[in-house]
Design a protein around this motif. Structure first.
Motif, PDB file in Angstrom:
ATOM      1  N   ALA A   1       0.697  -1.116   0.037  1.00  0.00           N
ATOM      2  CA  ALA A   1       0.049   0.063  -0.046  1.00  0.00           C
ATOM      3  C   ALA A   1       0.796   1.345  -0.095  1.00  0.00           C
ATOM      4  O   ALA A   1       0.670   2.364  -0.823  1.00  0.00           O
ATOM      5  N   LYS A   2       1.831   1.082   0.678  1.00  0.00           N
ATOM      6  CA  LYS A   2       2.723   2.438   0.758  1.00  0.00           C
ATOM      7  C   LYS A   2       3.882   2.484  -0.290  1.00  0.00           C
ATOM      8  O   LYS A   2       4.550   3.547  -0.424  1.00  0.00           O
ATOM      9  N   ASN A   3       4.010   1.423  -1.108  1.00  0.00           N
ATOM     10  CA  ASN A   3       4.859   1.786  -2.326  1.00  0.00           C
ATOM     11  C   ASN A   3       4.589   2.874  -2.922  1.00  0.00           C
ATOM     12  O   ASN A   3       3.135   2.777  -3.653  1.00  0.00           O
ATOM     13  N   PRO A   4       5.241   3.699  -3.516  1.00  0.00           N
ATOM     14  CA  PRO A   4       4.863   4.899  -4.520  1.00  0.00           C
ATOM     15  C   PRO A   4       4.480   4.473  -5.713  1.00  0.00           C
ATOM     16  O   PRO A   4       3.824   5.359  -6.328  1.00  0.00           O
TER      17      PRO A   4
ATOM     18  N   PHE B   1       2.424   2.360  -6.508  1.00  0.00           N
ATOM     19  CA  PHE B   1       1.002   1.902  -6.345  1.00  0.00           C
ATOM     20  C   PHE B   1      -0.059   2.897  -5.937  1.00  0.00           C
ATOM     21  O   PHE B   1      -1.145   2.744  -5.655  1.00  0.00           O
ATOM     22  N   LYS B   2       0.781   4.084  -5.759  1.00  0.00           N
ATOM     23  CA  LYS B   2      -0.297   5.342  -5.169  1.00  0.00           C
ATOM     24  C   LYS B   2      -1.506   5.526  -5.773  1.00  0.00           C
ATOM     25  O   LYS B   2      -2.477   5.760  -5.223  1.00  0.00           O
ATOM     26  N   ASN B   3      -1.380   5.437  -7.245  1.00  0.00           N
ATOM     27  CA  ASN B   3      -2.655   5.728  -7.815  1.00  0.00           C
ATOM     28  C   ASN B   3      -3.168   4.214  -8.349  1.00  0.00           C
ATOM     29  O   ASN B   3      -4.166   4.451  -9.263  1.00  0.00           O
ATOM     30  N   THR B   4      -2.765   3.158  -8.165  1.00  0.00           N
ATOM     31  CA  THR B   4      -3.341   1.950  -8.535  1.00  0.00           C
ATOM     32  C   THR B   4      -4.527   1.442  -7.663  1.00  0.00           C
ATOM     33  O   THR B   4      -4.266   1.409  -6.508  1.00  0.00           O
TER      34      THR B   4
ATOM     35  N   MET C   1      -4.521   1.087   4.953  1.00  0.00           N
ATOM     36  CA  MET C   1      -4.589   1.675   3.540  1.00  0.00           C
ATOM     37  C   MET C   1      -4.731   3.475   3.953  1.00  0.00           C
ATOM     38  O   MET C   1      -4.166   4.193   3.549  1.00  0.00           O
TER      39      MET C   1
ATOM     40  N   CYS D   1      -1.336   4.524   5.166  1.00  0.00           N
ATOM     41  CA  CYS D   1      -0.307   4.588   4.158  1.00  0.00           C
ATOM     42  C   CYS D   1      -0.616   5.715   3.046  1.00  0.00           C
ATOM     43  O   CYS D   1       0.126   6.221   2.655  1.00  0.00           O
ATOM     44  N   VAL D   2      -1.929   5.776   2.583  1.00  0.00           N
ATOM     45  CA  VAL D   2      -2.400   6.585   1.522  1.00  0.00           C
ATOM     46  C   VAL D   2      -3.742   7.174   1.946  1.00  0.00           C
ATOM     47  O   VAL D   2      -4.919   6.562   1.564  1.00  0.00           O
TER      48      VAL D   2
ATOM     49  N   LYS E   1      -7.252   6.971   0.267  1.00  0.00           N
ATOM     50  CA  LYS E   1      -7.475   6.257  -0.946  1.00  0.00           C
ATOM     51  C   LYS E   1      -8.349   4.860  -0.401  1.00  0.00           C
ATOM     52  O   LYS E   1      -8.336   4.667   0.802  1.00  0.00           O
TER      53      LYS E   1
END
Length: 201
Positions: free
Chosen positions: A97-100, A102-105, A155, A158-159, A162
């Protein structure tokens, strides 16, 4: 059941094939055609030793389906019997989840094996995995809501803002999978309304 499986004229039924468990190793890609879309479903092994291979799957990912077995709350890892499976899953989910990248995935969580979970919860309380859990022992729905909230909280941390789409399923039941994958497809079509390839990981 043993006699049926061992008989000379045994032929596997559809349910036999669905219930067969094969541990994923490496990377398995399945192409699903649904004109005008082509879905490349990439299945990667969740074991620790398999994760280093994931980097090769990160190009042009349009969605992530994170599959977790609900029975894992009372199980340990295949490769480390000192670690609870569900706790490991939550930690791994946080990493994803926090991997940049995948920010908009969009990310979908499939909480699988609800049928087994329903059998286990009356015997083994959720507090085995979550000592802080104060819900009623044996209450399946309350336990499911708690687990679902765990993924949503990760989630949000992390984002912030989202959405994570959570489905509680039994993968062996066709209707469960039809509904869950139906939502995945609909969300993807909203996000990518043009013809082309969609790669789901």
């Amino acid at each position: 059941e043993v006699l049926r499986l061992g008989s000379d004229d045994y032929e596997p039924s559809e349910e036999d094939m669905v219930m067969t468990r094969v541990r994923t190793t490496g990377i398995v890609v399945t192409e699903v055609l649904e004109p005008p879309y082509t879905y490349n479903v990439v299945d990667v092994g969740g074991q620790r030793s398999e994760r280093r291979k994931w980097i090769h799957c990160f190009d042009d990912v349009k969605a992530i389906i994170f599959l977790e077995g609900l029975a894992g709350y009372n199980q340990v890892l295949f490769e480390d019997n000192s670690v609870n499976r569900m706790q490991e899953s939550l930690n791994l989910f946080a990493e994803v989840a926090k991997n940049p990248i995948f920010k908009n995935t969009p990310i979908f969580v499939f909480l699988n094996k609800k049928d087994l979970f329903e059998e286990m919860i009356p015997k083994y309380p959720l507090s085995i995995c979550f000592p802080e859990y104060k819900g009623k022992d044996g209450d399946v729905q309350e336990a499911l809501k708690y687990i679902e909230a765990k993924y949503k909280a990760i989630m949000e941390e992390c984002v912030p803002g989202k959405v994570v789409y959570v489905h509680v399923i039994a993968a062996r039941l066709r209707m469960d999978m039809k509904i869950a994958f139906g939502e995945v497809r609909e969300q993807l079509k909203k996000l990518y309304p043009v013809n082309g390839k969609i790669k789901k990981n």
